[in-house]
Design an enzyme around this catalytic site. Structure first.
Site, PDB file in Angstrom:
ATOM      1  N   MET A  21      43.426  46.005  36.685  1.00  0.00           N
ATOM      2  CA  MET A  21      42.533  45.622  37.781  1.00  0.00           C
ATOM      3  C   MET A  21      43.196  44.606  38.720  1.00  0.00           C
ATOM      4  O   MET A  21      42.634  43.563  39.035  1.00  0.00           O
ATOM      5  CB  MET A  21      41.226  45.063  37.211  1.00  0.00           C
ATOM      6  CG  MET A  21      40.409  46.067  36.421  1.00  0.00           C
ATOM      7  SD  MET A  21      39.981  47.558  37.347  1.00  0.00           S
ATOM      8  CE  MET A  21      38.925  46.867  38.598  1.00  0.00           C
ATOM      9  N   HIS A 138      45.398  39.624  40.517  1.00  0.00           N
ATOM     10  CA  HIS A 138      44.222  40.232  39.893  1.00  0.00           C
ATOM     11  C   HIS A 138      43.046  40.256  40.864  1.00  0.00           C
ATOM     12  O   HIS A 138      42.830  39.322  41.645  1.00  0.00           O
ATOM     13  CB  HIS A 138      43.837  39.452  38.633  1.00  0.00           C
ATOM     14  CG  HIS A 138      43.067  40.273  37.655  1.00  0.00           C
ATOM     15  ND1 HIS A 138      41.711  40.472  37.761  1.00  0.00           N
ATOM     16  CD2 HIS A 138      43.460  40.978  36.562  1.00  0.00           C
ATOM     17  CE1 HIS A 138      41.296  41.235  36.765  1.00  0.00           C
ATOM     18  NE2 HIS A 138      42.348  41.560  36.027  1.00  0.00           N
ATOM     19  N   HIS A 139      42.298  41.358  40.803  1.00  0.00           N
ATOM     20  CA  HIS A 139      41.164  41.541  41.709  1.00  0.00           C
ATOM     21  C   HIS A 139      40.099  40.463  41.511  1.00  0.00           C
ATOM     22  O   HIS A 139      39.294  40.195  42.413  1.00  0.00           O
ATOM     23  CB  HIS A 139      40.549  42.926  41.472  1.00  0.00           C
ATOM     24  CG  HIS A 139      39.949  43.538  42.701  1.00  0.00           C
ATOM     25  ND1 HIS A 139      39.124  42.844  43.555  1.00  0.00           N
ATOM     26  CD2 HIS A 139      40.034  44.790  43.214  1.00  0.00           C
ATOM     27  CE1 HIS A 139      38.734  43.635  44.537  1.00  0.00           C
ATOM     28  NE2 HIS A 139      39.278  44.816  44.369  1.00  0.00           N
ATOM     29  N   SER A 140      40.074  39.821  40.354  1.00  0.00           N
ATOM     30  CA  SER A 140      39.121  38.736  40.121  1.00  0.00           C
ATOM     31  C   SER A 140      39.444  37.510  40.976  1.00  0.00           C
ATOM     32  O   SER A 140      38.575  36.679  41.233  1.00  0.00           O
ATOM     33  CB  SER A 140      39.101  38.336  38.644  1.00  0.00           C
ATOM     34  OG  SER A 140      40.390  37.924  38.220  1.00  0.00           O
ATOM     35  N   ASN A 305      35.935  37.894  46.300  1.00  0.00           N
ATOM     36  CA  ASN A 305      35.591  39.263  46.647  1.00  0.00           C
ATOM     37  C   ASN A 305      34.322  39.258  47.484  1.00  0.00           C
ATOM     38  O   ASN A 305      33.335  38.640  47.120  1.00  0.00           O
ATOM     39  CB  ASN A 305      35.363  40.098  45.379  1.00  0.00           C
ATOM     40  CG  ASN A 305      36.631  40.237  44.553  1.00  0.00           C
ATOM     41  OD1 ASN A 305      37.436  41.111  44.799  1.00  0.00           O
ATOM     42  ND2 ASN A 305      36.823  39.334  43.586  1.00  0.00           N
TER      43      ASN A 305
END
Length: 456
Positions: A21, A138-140, A305
């Protein structure tokens, strides 16, 4: 360190070996004219000596709370930059092919959760004398829009500016990582309550548009395709640039947006690719198109995000490129019209309806026995509008490498870069054969659109 928003935490919860991810990107640079033989080694040594590190690049997940997932970030005080910033060389003959193969392998591996969740590879050995950087985060920590905004913040439009920060650094001295003070849980709760109260009428509006007006593309309308299968962890990555002027000319002649033309390019390429694989369904493919919910005037450095999700009918059942473009324009116009009438939080929550099925896709049997919510993600991320430089090196290309989810074996992400549109295509190595053929079909699709609107 701050609490971790649920949206960010979920990217850690759903990550597995088969589903890394992180978002990434491949940047190509031309060395300055006066670059010596040890230019890249010296550049890396200078970068490692800096103490300019944004706080977001020091964050690592704190220990998870039982099965509830991660709820808080921890700060890494002893950041090992030489672990995160790596110097690599391509095997000979150092073609773009070797560069993309290396990028494919790096994009396939998980990030170490015991360290801050990012890596950057400085790459030499290209036969044309250029160098590259592949980065992943990381997308987090960042979505694709945040990552590109951060990259642009490290660049300069002055080729003589040799004081650009490192890829993990910042031109400002803020400590929060996004340029704003962290809001309290109480202030967030107050804002959330007010906007959630509007979800019921917003949902009624969606239902009215969808079922009475028949104007919206909804989840579960997408056909089952060879792209909507369980995926493995290995990736393929392909990249190429097209002239922005060509896309702009088609958009002007057809009276549509440039993004409509980009989606029509992807539609034509997917149609030809699936015909080539004897796998084109009768029903039109549906793309999920991420929409940034950030305000244009939003300042500070990007992180986190903040994206919504539109569904677009790609019209792949139509052989005529002009009709495909018209179908895409109608679908996107109707979706944007609805989104424009909602608050950002309402848009975010209702976007969740479009992607909700992905939450259960890891359950065995779900992907194989249900229709996909959509067939793939196609994302168009705004990039720099003019020629940019990094410590004197000219930026030639920015090619995004994105996330794949179970049942979603292909992703197309592009960004504007001066006079070009730079496409990055990420695919499951096992499920999408001959991925690079999609680049050829994109070129064909653009030429067909030019012919359809009368451009010679």
């Amino acid at each position: 360190m701050p609490m971790m928003p649920v949206t960010d935490s979920m990217f850690l919860v759903v990550e597995t070996r088969e589903h890394p991810m992180h978002v990434g990107g491949l940047q190509l640079f031309r060395k300055p004219e006066n670059a010596g033989e040890n230019y890249l080694s010296d550049l890396r040594r200078t970068m490692l000596a800096t103490d300019n590190v944004r706080s977001v690049f020091r964050r690592r997940p704190s220990r998870p709370v039982n099965t509830a997932g991660y709820v808080r970030w921890a700060a890494e005080d002893n950041l090992e930059l030489d672990y995160h910033f790596r110097h690599s060389a391509l095997p000979q003959p150092g073609r773009i092919r070797e560069l993309l193969e290396a990028t494919s392998r790096w994009h396939s591996t998980l990030l170490d959760r015991h360290r801050p969740l990012w890596e950057i590879h400085l790459i030499e050995g290209l036969q044309d004398g250029r160098f590259a950087m592949y980065s992943k985060i990381h997308h987090s920590l960042m979505d694709g829009v945040s990552a590109l905004r951060h990259l642009q913040g490290t660049l300069s439009d002055d080729p003589n500016d040799l004081d650009c920060p490192p890829p993990w650094g910042s031109r400002s001295n803020g400590t929060n990582g996004n340029g704003h003070a962290q809001p309290s849980l109480f202030s967030l709760a107050g804002k959330t309550f007010d906007q959630v109260a509007g979800i019921a009428p917003a949902a009624a509006k969606v239902a009215r548009e969808a079922f009475r007006e028949h104007t919206l593309t909804l989840p579960m309308q997408a056909p089952k395709t060879m792209l909507n299968v369980p995926i493995g962890g290995a990736r393929r990555f392909a990249a190429q640039s097209w002239s922005l002027d060509r896309v702009r000319a088609v958009a002007t002649a057809a009276g549509v947006s440039r993004n409509d033309v980009v989606l029509a390019m992807c539609s034509g390429a997917l149609r030809d690719y699936l015909i080539e694989q004897s796998a084109l369904p009768d029903a039109p493919l549906v793309a999920m198109v991420p929409v940034s919910l950030r305000r244009k005037a939003e300042g500070g450095e990007a992180s986190g995000n903040n994206i919504g999700a539109l569904l677009c009918n790609l019209g792949t059942d139509l052989a005529d490129p002009a009709l495909r473009l018209s179908a895409i324009h109608t679908s996107m116009t109707n979706g944007k019209k609805l989104f424009s009438s909602l608050t950002p939080l309402q848009t975010l929550l209702l976007s969740g309806v479009n992607v909700a099925q992905l939450g259960v896709s890891p359950i065995p049997g779900v992907v194989n026995n249900t229709r996909p919510p959509f067939n793939l993600v196609i994302s168009n991320v705004p990039g720099p509008r003019k020629q940019m430089y990094w410590n004197g090196a000219a930026l030639d290309g920015i090619y995004p490498a994105s996330v794949l989810l179970d049942g979603q074996a292909l992703n197309i992400t592009l960004t504007s870069n001066g006079d070009n549109l730079d496409f990055g295509i990420t695919g499951c190595r096992r499920s999408v054969p001959h991925l690079q053929r999609i680049l050829t079909h994109l070129d064909t699709a653009l030429a067909e659109l030019e012919g359809a609107v009368g451009i010679k």
